[in-house]
Enzyme design. Structure first.
Site, mmCIF file in Angstrom:
data_model
loop_
_atom_site.group_PDB
_atom_site.id
_atom_site.type_symbol
_atom_site.label_atom_id
_atom_site.label_comp_id
_atom_site.label_asym_id
_atom_site.label_seq_id
_atom_site.Cartn_x
_atom_site.Cartn_y
_atom_site.Cartn_z
ATOM 1 N N SER A 74 -9.096 7.120 -5.134
ATOM 2 C CA SER A 74 -9.462 5.844 -5.753
ATOM 3 C C SER A 74 -8.571 4.746 -5.215
ATOM 4 O O SER A 74 -7.437 4.995 -4.818
ATOM 5 C CB SER A 74 -9.297 5.934 -7.274
ATOM 6 O OG SER A 74 -9.471 4.667 -7.872
ATOM 7 N N TYR A 88 -4.292 8.590 -14.455
ATOM 8 C CA TYR A 88 -5.395 8.600 -13.493
ATOM 9 C C TYR A 88 -4.896 8.121 -12.132
ATOM 10 O O TYR A 88 -5.150 8.766 -11.107
ATOM 11 C CB TYR A 88 -6.532 7.707 -13.992
ATOM 12 C CG TYR A 88 -7.684 7.593 -13.028
ATOM 13 C CD1 TYR A 88 -8.623 8.610 -12.928
ATOM 14 C CD2 TYR A 88 -7.842 6.475 -12.214
ATOM 15 C CE1 TYR A 88 -9.692 8.517 -12.043
ATOM 16 C CE2 TYR A 88 -8.899 6.373 -11.335
ATOM 17 C CZ TYR A 88 -9.823 7.392 -11.254
ATOM 18 O OH TYR A 88 -10.875 7.291 -10.378
#
Length: 177
Positions: A74, A88
């Site tokens: 990401s 995350y």
């Protein structure tokens, strides 16, 4: 289950796309100060350990297929994001590092390992508010589409990328520049 379905057949591609990004009860991002230890463990089990366990468990089938592995990291793995939490983000940064390590380890077996690092992509997870807030600051002035992400994954799994391994391809409309 996957091995049973393959029944000894070659595996040509493994896409590690599962990921979780928990939020606080009020919807805000969880920080390094507010993320419970259990949440850290859950996030790292899904976002980091699952990809390595799948790759290890499917090594023989990937070797048979001269397979490619694509890990989905990401944009938040390299910068603080207004919505993605700390667990995350760090799990995705760790997955980027794992991708490089795996590329080194799996290359002698004829298996390429790469990653993609999407920014904001128009999926059910992306709220209209997030899109409205971030699209103006993305150089392409829009969020990406799942099809645009899929095309990069397809390329990384194809013969056209036969000499590409250990790379992390950003898919973010220039959001990282």
């Amino acid at each position: 289950m996957i091995k049973e379905r393959l029944n000894g057949a070659p595996l040509h591609a493994l896409i590690n796309n599962a990921g979780i990004s928990p939020k606080a009860a009020d919807g805000r991002r969880l920080t390094s100060l507010t993320t419970p230890v259990e949440t850290w463990m859950d996030v790292f089990h899904v976002n980091l350990l699952a990809p390595i366990l799948l790759a290890q468990g499917l090594l023989d089938e990937l070797k048979l297929g001269s397979g490619a592995i694509v890990n989905v990291t990401s944009i938040v793995g390299s910068r603080v994001h207004p919505f993605a939490g700390t667990a995350y983000a760090t799990s995705k940064a760790a997955l980027a590092c794992l991708t490089r390590e795996m590329a080194h380890d799996y290359a002698p077996h004829g298996i390429r390992v790469n990653a993609i690092a999407p920014g904001e992509i128009k999926t059910d997870i992306l709220s209209p508010e997030t899109e409205a807030l971030l699209a103006p600051i993305i150089p392409m002035h829009r969020v990406g589409t799942p099809d645009e992400v899929a095309k990069v994954i397809f390329f990384l799994c194809s013969e056209a990328a036969s000499y590409v391994t250990g790379a992390e391809v950003p898919i973010n409309g220039g959001q990282h520049v």
